[in-house]
Scaffold this motif. Structure first.
Motif, PDB file in Angstrom:
ATOM      1  N   THR A  24       0.841  -1.195   0.000  1.00  0.00           N
ATOM      2  CA  THR A  24       0.000   0.000   0.000  1.00  0.00           C
ATOM      3  C   THR A  24       0.873   1.240   0.000  1.00  0.00           C
ATOM      4  OG1 THR A  24      -1.642  -1.204   1.332  1.00  0.00           O
ATOM      5  CG2 THR A  24      -1.818   1.198   1.292  1.00  0.00           C
ATOM      6  N   VAL A  26       1.770   5.069   0.749  1.00  0.00           N
ATOM      7  CA  VAL A  26       1.440   6.103   1.732  1.00  0.00           C
ATOM      8  C   VAL A  26       1.862   7.425   1.103  1.00  0.00           C
ATOM      9  CG1 VAL A  26       1.794   6.952   4.062  1.00  0.00           C
ATOM     10  CG2 VAL A  26       1.913   4.495   3.604  1.00  0.00           C
ATOM     11  N   GLY A  27       0.930   8.065   0.407  1.00  0.00           N
ATOM     12  CA  GLY A  27       1.248   9.301  -0.313  1.00  0.00           C
ATOM     13  C   GLY A  27       2.417   9.080  -1.257  1.00  0.00           C
ATOM     14  N   PHE A  46       8.545  -2.105   4.486  1.00  0.00           N
ATOM     15  CA  PHE A  46       8.317  -0.781   3.939  1.00  0.00           C
ATOM     16  C   PHE A  46       9.478  -0.390   3.041  1.00  0.00           C
ATOM     17  CE2 PHE A  46      11.015   0.265   7.484  1.00  0.00           C
ATOM     18  CZ  PHE A  46      11.708   1.394   7.100  1.00  0.00           C
ATOM     19  N   ARG A  48      10.922   3.318   0.799  1.00  0.00           N
ATOM     20  CA  ARG A  48      10.733   4.751   0.590  1.00  0.00           C
ATOM     21  C   ARG A  48      10.763   5.063  -0.894  1.00  0.00           C
ATOM     22  NH1 ARG A  48      13.756   5.043   5.570  1.00  0.00           N
ATOM     23  NH2 ARG A  48      15.708   4.729   4.500  1.00  0.00           N
TER      24      ARG A  48
END
Length: 196
Positions: A24, A26-27, A46, A48
């Protein structure tokens, strides 16, 4: 951290993980996913984004994380722990998934505890083998460095936490405990031995 969360989710599913939250965005900042290992323990991935500004911020953050890992501050996240009723399955999964190394912790006073090396020269976490005794549990949890484990337990239980284990200690003076918050989330507390 993952270089490509979508690819890693697919790879980890093949190793027996299940997806709780798919990859997903995140912005424009990150992509994350939440999975469960073969024993049902939750963990997250996660990555970046790669804009120059975010890369500069990420480099500063990584430097801070590395410093914090060497000398965590009281009240901060300082360790993770995997509790397992099947230590071989847990070790096999995390070795294949992330290349982690497990070494028996001889300072644990005979407890079935392993240090987990995630790529650094020092351990980043531990694995507690619950396969031999009653009341064992499967879990993954963060652990927080505190200055006084019994006092922090008292404050946490006053706030609605429940003590699952401890306080207990190792021969080297490390004191630790495992608790659950009012929503059932596990977390650990530990204090280091006083310098001699």
């Amino acid at each position: 951290m993952s270089l490509d969360v979508h690819d890693d989710v697919e790879r980890l599913e093949k190793l027996g993980a299940t997806v709780a939250v798919p990859a997903t965005a995140v912005g424009e900042v990150a992509v994350f996913a939440r999975l469960r290992d073969p024993l049902g323990n939750a963990f997250a991935l996660f990555s970046r984004t790669s804009s120059r500004e975010l890369e500069e911020r990420a480099a500063a953050t990584e430097e801070h994380i590395e410093q914090a890992a060497c000398a965590p501050a009281p009240g901060g996240f300082a360790w993770f722990e995997i509790g397992t009723t099947d230590p071989q399955a847990s070790q096999d999964f995390y070795r294949q998934a992330f290349g982690w190394r497990f070494e028996k912790d001889d300072s644990a006073g005979g407890k079935p505890y392993y240090n987990v090396f995630t790529g650094n020269e020092w351990p980043s976490g531990g694995m507690y083998d619950h396969s031999c005794g009653p009341g064992g549990a499967d879990y993954t949890m963060p652990s927080f460095l505190v200055t006084d484990v019994p006092a922090t337990i008292a404050a946490a239980t006053e706030g609605g936490a429940t003590v699952e284990h401890g306080p207990d200690s190792n021969p080297d003076g490390l004191v630790f405990a495992r608790l659950t918050d009012p929503n059932g989330n596990r977390f650990g507390l530990f204090s280091m031995a006083a310098p001699s």
